[in-house]
Scaffold this motif. Structure first.
Motif, PDB file in Angstrom:
ATOM      1  N   SER A   3      57.540  39.265  -1.031  1.00  0.00           N
ATOM      2  CA  SER A   3      56.280  39.176  -1.284  1.00  0.00           C
ATOM      3  C   SER A   3      55.674  40.369  -1.005  1.00  0.00           C
ATOM      4  CB  SER A   3      55.622  37.829  -0.196  1.00  0.00           C
ATOM      5  OG  SER A   3      55.927  38.125   1.198  1.00  0.00           O
ATOM      6  N   TYR A   4      56.332  41.347   0.054  1.00  0.00           N
ATOM      7  CA  TYR A   4      55.605  42.484   0.272  1.00  0.00           C
ATOM      8  C   TYR A   4      55.771  43.262  -0.950  1.00  0.00           C
ATOM      9  CZ  TYR A   4      55.702  40.771   5.280  1.00  0.00           C
ATOM     10  OH  TYR A   4      55.687  40.235   6.178  1.00  0.00           O
ATOM     11  N   SER A   7      53.018  42.319  -3.508  1.00  0.00           N
ATOM     12  CA  SER A   7      51.708  42.800  -3.234  1.00  0.00           C
ATOM     13  C   SER A   7      51.777  44.373  -3.555  1.00  0.00           C
ATOM     14  CB  SER A   7      51.560  42.528  -1.794  1.00  0.00           C
ATOM     15  OG  SER A   7      51.478  41.067  -1.200  1.00  0.00           O
ATOM     16  N   ASN A  64      51.349  40.910  10.355  1.00  0.00           N
ATOM     17  CA  ASN A  64      51.801  39.566  10.025  1.00  0.00           C
ATOM     18  C   ASN A  64      53.157  39.376  10.696  1.00  0.00           C
ATOM     19  OD1 ASN A  64      51.709  37.156   8.887  1.00  0.00           O
ATOM     20  ND2 ASN A  64      52.649  37.694   6.781  1.00  0.00           N
ATOM     21  N   SER A 123      47.035  36.809   1.025  1.00  0.00           N
ATOM     22  CA  SER A 123      48.504  36.475   0.861  1.00  0.00           C
ATOM     23  C   SER A 123      49.287  36.452   2.024  1.00  0.00           C
ATOM     24  CB  SER A 123      49.078  37.393   0.066  1.00  0.00           C
ATOM     25  OG  SER A 123      48.439  37.448  -1.127  1.00  0.00           O
ATOM     26  N   ALA A 124      48.921  37.338   3.029  1.00  0.00           N
ATOM     27  CA  ALA A 124      49.703  37.417   4.345  1.00  0.00           C
ATOM     28  C   ALA A 124      49.421  36.194   5.163  1.00  0.00           C
ATOM     29  CB  ALA A 124      49.382  38.815   5.217  1.00  0.00           C
ATOM     30  N   ASN A 126      48.352  33.387   4.127  1.00  0.00           N
ATOM     31  CA  ASN A 126      48.832  31.983   3.442  1.00  0.00           C
ATOM     32  C   ASN A 126      50.415  31.859   3.725  1.00  0.00           C
ATOM     33  OD1 ASN A 126      46.780  30.827   2.504  1.00  0.00           O
ATOM     34  ND2 ASN A 126      46.984  31.586   0.558  1.00  0.00           N
ATOM     35  N   GLN A 127      51.078  33.196   3.787  1.00  0.00           N
ATOM     36  CA  GLN A 127      52.393  33.400   4.182  1.00  0.00           C
ATOM     37  C   GLN A 127      52.666  32.741   5.762  1.00  0.00           C
ATOM     38  OE1 GLN A 127      54.149  37.293   3.930  1.00  0.00           O
ATOM     39  NE2 GLN A 127      56.427  36.275   3.935  1.00  0.00           N
ATOM     40  N   LYS A 130      53.022  29.108   5.709  1.00  0.00           N
ATOM     41  CA  LYS A 130      54.213  28.382   5.508  1.00  0.00           C
ATOM     42  C   LYS A 130      54.945  28.723   6.479  1.00  0.00           C
ATOM     43  CE  LYS A 130      52.986  29.453   0.538  1.00  0.00           C
ATOM     44  NZ  LYS A 130      53.437  30.461  -0.604  1.00  0.00           N
ATOM     45  N   LYS A 131      55.116  29.572   7.485  1.00  0.00           N
ATOM     46  CA  LYS A 131      56.237  29.584   8.404  1.00  0.00           C
ATOM     47  C   LYS A 131      56.004  28.518   9.282  1.00  0.00           C
ATOM     48  CE  LYS A 131      56.801  34.573   7.806  1.00  0.00           C
ATOM     49  NZ  LYS A 131      56.783  36.083   8.443  1.00  0.00           N
TER      50      LYS A 131
END
Length: 132
Positions: A3-4, A7, A64, A123-124, A126-127, A130-131
């Motif tokens: 994901s990084y 981005s 993050n 995005s970070a 939302n990530q 999820k964790k």
């Protein structure tokens, strides 16, 4: 890590596409001669915007990873620092032309970079959700 990289790739694509569109608009308006009267250039503005957005993205990724609960505050601090850096970069070009040529071009680049920064932070965040 995927994901990084995604981005960073989106950041690069947005800046290249924006630069191309911005260059075409300036060429179509026949105002390229204003760049020669200043120490600024469209490439320089986009380089500043890309480098500052890349730095913000990397710092958001580290934040993050290390302290995701403080990501919002860190993002706001980074945007504030980016605004100060943007003013320091452009302050010599302010009020150079009566038509605010430098100011408008810098604002376009600055808002594009802020848009990318918000996308990376979103995005970070939302990530991080999820964790949990």
């Amino acid at each position: 890590m995927n994901s990084y990289l995604k981005s960073i790739l989106i950041l690069l694509i947005v800046f290249v596409a924006s630069f191309a569109a911005h260059y075409l608009v300036i060429s179509g308006m026949n105002v390229e001669q204003y760049w020669g009267k200043t120490s600024y250039s469209l490439v320089g503005m986009y380089t500043f915007g890309f480098c500052s957005s890349l730095l913000v993205a990397v710092l958001i990724f580290f934040a993050n990873w290390s302290m995701p609960e403080k990501l919002g505050v860190i993002f706001l601090g980074l945007v504030l620092l980016k605004g100060v850096a943007g003013y320091i970069y452009i302050k010599d070009g302010l009020k150079t032309f009566e038509n605010n040529f430098i100011e408008y071009n810098f604002l376009v680049v600055f808002f594009i970079s802020l848009f990318v920064d918000v996308y990376v932070a979103f995005s970070a965040l939302n990530q991080a959700d999820k964790k949990v």
